[in-house]
Structures are given as C-alpha cells and as structure tokens.
Design a protein around this motif. Sequence first.
Motif, PDB file in Angstrom:
ATOM      1  N   MET A  24      19.317  40.228  27.762  1.00 22.03           N
ATOM      2  CA  MET A  24      18.015  39.593  27.098  1.00 22.03           C
ATOM      3  C   MET A  24      16.955  40.591  28.321  1.00 22.03           C
ATOM      4  SD  MET A  24      15.713  36.167  26.368  1.00 22.03           S
ATOM      5  CE  MET A  24      17.324  35.439  25.212  1.00 22.03           C
ATOM      6  N   GLU A  25      15.954  41.462  26.888  1.00 22.53           N
ATOM      7  CA  GLU A  25      15.295  41.903  28.103  1.00 22.53           C
ATOM      8  C   GLU A  25      13.737  41.137  28.111  1.00 22.53           C
ATOM      9  OE1 GLU A  25      14.832  45.250  28.495  1.00 22.53           O
ATOM     10  OE2 GLU A  25      16.923  45.264  28.169  1.00 22.53           O
ATOM     11  N   TYR A  26      13.205  40.998  29.349  1.00 23.01           N
ATOM     12  CA  TYR A  26      11.888  41.003  29.972  1.00 23.01           C
ATOM     13  C   TYR A  26      10.934  41.809  30.393  1.00 23.01           C
ATOM     14  CZ  TYR A  26      14.740  39.033  33.070  1.00 23.01           C
ATOM     15  OH  TYR A  26      16.238  39.132  34.380  1.00 23.01           O
ATOM     16  N   ASP A  27       9.683  41.472  30.697  1.00 25.13           N
ATOM     17  CA  ASP A  27       8.853  41.977  32.255  1.00 25.13           C
ATOM     18  C   ASP A  27       7.552  41.386  31.844  1.00 25.13           C
ATOM     19  OD1 ASP A  27       8.689  44.637  32.968  1.00 25.13           O
ATOM     20  OD2 ASP A  27       8.283  45.463  31.252  1.00 25.13           O
ATOM     21  N   LEU A  28       6.891  42.408  32.870  1.00 23.97           N
ATOM     22  CA  LEU A  28       6.170  41.328  34.038  1.00 23.97           C
ATOM     23  C   LEU A  28       5.284  41.236  33.073  1.00 23.97           C
ATOM     24  CD1 LEU A  28       5.242  41.119  36.670  1.00 23.97           C
ATOM     25  CD2 LEU A  28       4.160  43.446  36.955  1.00 23.97           C
ATOM     26  N   ASN A  29       4.270  39.739  33.369  1.00 24.76           N
ATOM     27  CA  ASN A  29       3.509  38.960  31.475  1.00 24.76           C
ATOM     28  C   ASN A  29       4.143  39.263  30.763  1.00 24.76           C
ATOM     29  OD1 ASN A  29       1.333  39.665  34.043  1.00 24.76           O
ATOM     30  ND2 ASN A  29       1.353  42.110  33.907  1.00 24.76           N
ATOM     31  N   ASP A  30       5.261  39.205  30.876  1.00 24.66           N
ATOM     32  CA  ASP A  30       5.303  38.782  29.512  1.00 24.66           C
ATOM     33  C   ASP A  30       5.255  36.982  29.549  1.00 24.66           C
ATOM     34  OD1 ASP A  30       6.301  40.799  28.525  1.00 24.66           O
ATOM     35  OD2 ASP A  30       8.622  40.487  28.574  1.00 24.66           O
ATOM     36  N   ILE A  31       5.175  36.134  27.823  1.00 24.02           N
ATOM     37  CA  ILE A  31       5.491  34.809  27.996  1.00 24.02           C
ATOM     38  C   ILE A  31       7.028  34.176  27.821  1.00 24.02           C
ATOM     39  CG2 ILE A  31       4.312  32.818  27.212  1.00 24.02           C
ATOM     40  CD1 ILE A  31       2.286  34.135  29.032  1.00 24.02           C
ATOM     41  N   VAL A  32       7.612  33.668  28.393  1.00 25.77           N
ATOM     42  CA  VAL A  32       8.924  33.047  28.805  1.00 25.77           C
ATOM     43  C   VAL A  32       8.703  31.326  28.055  1.00 25.77           C
ATOM     44  CG1 VAL A  32       9.839  35.236  29.246  1.00 25.77           C
ATOM     45  CG2 VAL A  32       9.626  33.320  30.490  1.00 25.77           C
ATOM     46  N   GLU A  33       9.986  31.078  27.272  1.00 22.93           N
ATOM     47  CA  GLU A  33      10.191  29.896  26.969  1.00 22.93           C
ATOM     48  C   GLU A  33      11.416  29.748  27.764  1.00 22.93           C
ATOM     49  OE1 GLU A  33      11.583  26.545  23.810  1.00 22.93           O
ATOM     50  OE2 GLU A  33      10.548  28.423  22.671  1.00 22.93           O
ATOM     51  N   MET A  34      11.049  28.604  27.994  1.00 16.48           N
ATOM     52  CA  MET A  34      13.149  28.176  29.775  1.00 16.48           C
ATOM     53  C   MET A  34      13.543  27.009  28.817  1.00 16.48           C
ATOM     54  SD  MET A  34      13.148  29.974  32.203  1.00 16.48           S
ATOM     55  CE  MET A  34      13.529  29.310  33.142  1.00 16.48           C
ATOM     56  N   ASP A  54      14.202  38.465  42.577  1.00 15.56           N
ATOM     57  CA  ASP A  54      13.337  36.621  43.111  1.00 15.56           C
ATOM     58  C   ASP A  54      12.505  37.175  41.531  1.00 15.56           C
ATOM     59  OD1 ASP A  54      15.396  35.989  44.147  1.00 15.56           O
ATOM     60  OD2 ASP A  54      13.604  36.632  46.053  1.00 15.56           O
ATOM     61  N   ILE A  55      12.716  36.388  40.875  1.00 17.25           N
ATOM     62  CA  ILE A  55      11.709  36.486  39.914  1.00 17.25           C
ATOM     63  C   ILE A  55      10.166  35.232  40.008  1.00 17.25           C
ATOM     64  CG2 ILE A  55      11.096  36.551  37.170  1.00 17.25           C
ATOM     65  CD1 ILE A  55      13.532  37.888  36.617  1.00 17.25           C
ATOM     66  N   ARG A  56       9.219  35.145  40.330  1.00 18.21           N
ATOM     67  CA  ARG A  56       8.852  34.271  40.030  1.00 18.21           C
ATOM     68  C   ARG A  56       7.545  33.848  38.702  1.00 18.21           C
ATOM     69  NH1 ARG A  56       5.891  31.313  43.437  1.00 18.21           N
ATOM     70  NH2 ARG A  56       6.192  32.551  45.617  1.00 18.21           N
ATOM     71  N   ILE A  57       7.440  32.893  38.482  1.00 12.74           N
ATOM     72  CA  ILE A  57       7.002  32.879  37.147  1.00 12.74           C
ATOM     73  C   ILE A  57       5.815  31.623  36.900  1.00 12.74           C
ATOM     74  CG2 ILE A  57       8.533  33.418  35.604  1.00 12.74           C
ATOM     75  CD1 ILE A  57       9.813  30.047  35.350  1.00 12.74           C
ATOM     76  N   LYS A  58       4.751  31.770  36.047  1.00 16.17           N
ATOM     77  CA  LYS A  58       3.895  30.778  36.401  1.00 16.17           C
ATOM     78  C   LYS A  58       3.707  29.427  35.300  1.00 16.17           C
ATOM     79  CE  LYS A  58      -1.120  31.553  36.348  1.00 16.17           C
ATOM     80  NZ  LYS A  58      -2.053  31.609  36.107  1.00 16.17           N
ATOM     81  N   LYS A  73       6.172  35.896  23.793  1.00 14.10           N
ATOM     82  CA  LYS A  73       4.801  37.553  23.302  1.00 14.10           C
ATOM     83  C   LYS A  73       5.471  37.855  24.885  1.00 14.10           C
ATOM     84  CE  LYS A  73       0.121  37.576  23.686  1.00 14.10           C
ATOM     85  NZ  LYS A  73      -0.686  36.917  23.765  1.00 14.10           N
ATOM     86  N   ARG A  74       5.107  39.488  24.905  1.00 13.44           N
ATOM     87  CA  ARG A  74       5.654  40.460  25.346  1.00 13.44           C
ATOM     88  C   ARG A  74       4.001  41.148  26.189  1.00 13.44           C
ATOM     89  NH1 ARG A  74      10.504  41.925  26.473  1.00 13.44           N
ATOM     90  NH2 ARG A  74      11.883  41.284  24.305  1.00 13.44           N
ATOM     91  N   ALA A  75       4.074  41.292  26.592  1.00 13.15           N
ATOM     92  CA  ALA A  75       2.599  41.595  27.960  1.00 13.15           C
ATOM     93  C   ALA A  75       1.684  42.672  26.851  1.00 13.15           C
ATOM     94  CB  ALA A  75       3.202  42.717  28.590  1.00 13.15           C
ATOM     95  N   GLY A  76       2.510  43.732  26.415  1.00 13.86           N
ATOM     96  CA  GLY A  76       1.348  43.870  24.664  1.00 13.86           C
ATOM     97  C   GLY A  76       0.844  44.031  23.815  1.00 13.86           C
ATOM     98  N   LYS A  90       3.022  19.453  29.793  1.00 11.49           N
ATOM     99  CA  LYS A  90       1.665  20.319  29.174  1.00 11.49           C
ATOM    100  C   LYS A  90       2.436  21.685  28.126  1.00 11.49           C
ATOM    101  CE  LYS A  90      -1.670  18.767  31.963  1.00 11.49           C
ATOM    102  NZ  LYS A  90      -3.010  18.832  33.070  1.00 11.49           N
ATOM    103  N   SER A  91       3.499  21.492  28.986  1.00 13.94           N
ATOM    104  CA  SER A  91       3.928  23.280  28.270  1.00 13.94           C
ATOM    105  C   SER A  91       5.381  23.393  29.063  1.00 13.94           C
ATOM    106  CB  SER A  91       2.995  24.384  28.751  1.00 13.94           C
ATOM    107  OG  SER A  91       3.885  25.842  28.039  1.00 13.94           O
ATOM    108  N   ASN A  92       5.997  24.201  27.889  1.00 15.48           N
ATOM    109  CA  ASN A  92       7.306  24.909  27.860  1.00 15.48           C
ATOM    110  C   ASN A  92       7.367  26.853  28.458  1.00 15.48           C
ATOM    111  OD1 ASN A  92      10.244  24.295  28.670  1.00 15.48           O
ATOM    112  ND2 ASN A  92      10.618  25.039  26.516  1.00 15.48           N
ATOM    113  N   TYR A  93       6.375  26.709  28.335  1.00 13.22           N
ATOM    114  CA  TYR A  93       6.064  28.166  28.130  1.00 13.22           C
ATOM    115  C   TYR A  93       5.792  28.884  29.629  1.00 13.22           C
ATOM    116  CZ  TYR A  93       6.340  28.066  23.208  1.00 13.22           C
ATOM    117  OH  TYR A  93       6.915  27.770  21.638  1.00 13.22           O
ATOM    118  N   TRP A  94       6.292  30.130  30.234  1.00 12.25           N
ATOM    119  CA  TRP A  94       5.458  30.470  31.648  1.00 12.25           C
ATOM    120  C   TRP A  94       5.549  31.887  31.409  1.00 12.25           C
ATOM    121  CZ3 TRP A  94       6.766  27.488  35.703  1.00 12.25           C
ATOM    122  CH2 TRP A  94       7.207  25.854  35.026  1.00 12.25           C
TER     123      TRP A  94
END
Length: 66
Positions: A1-11, A31-35, A59-62, A19-23
């Motif tokens: 699966m493709e992902y990049d910096l500032n993408d919104i992902v669902e775990m 390592d990958i840090r998610i917020k 959602k992709r970053a751009g 409150k949310s399942n989105y990071w």
Amino acid sequence: MEYDLNDIVEMKKPHPCKKSNYWKIIRMGADIRIKCEGCGSSVMFPRREFEKKLKKVVKRAGEGDE
C-alpha cells in the motif's frame, strides 16, 4: 500500500480517545510517527508494524488543495 508524509490513514483499531480512527503521518523513516486527528496525541511504530496495522489511506497529502 502506498502512503506518504501528511497522508491521513485509517488504522485497524481505533485510538482509545474514541474521537477518531483517523491518523496523520507526521514522520517517516525506519519508524513512522502518526498523530491522532481526534485528540492530537502521537504514536511511533516500526515501519513493518505500521504496515500490518494500516487499514487504508483515507486522504492523500496533496488532494483537495486546488
């Protein structure tokens, strides 16, 4: 699966704040840090563990910046 910096992902599992399942991906490397989009706390995973827990890229970053 493709992902990049500032993408919104669902775990696969929701964050305990419930409150949310989105990071948002805020750091990438070995390592990958998610917020959490709900409460703002962040978690760091080794890349391999992150990829196992990732469900989909929401959602992709751009996207939608036009």
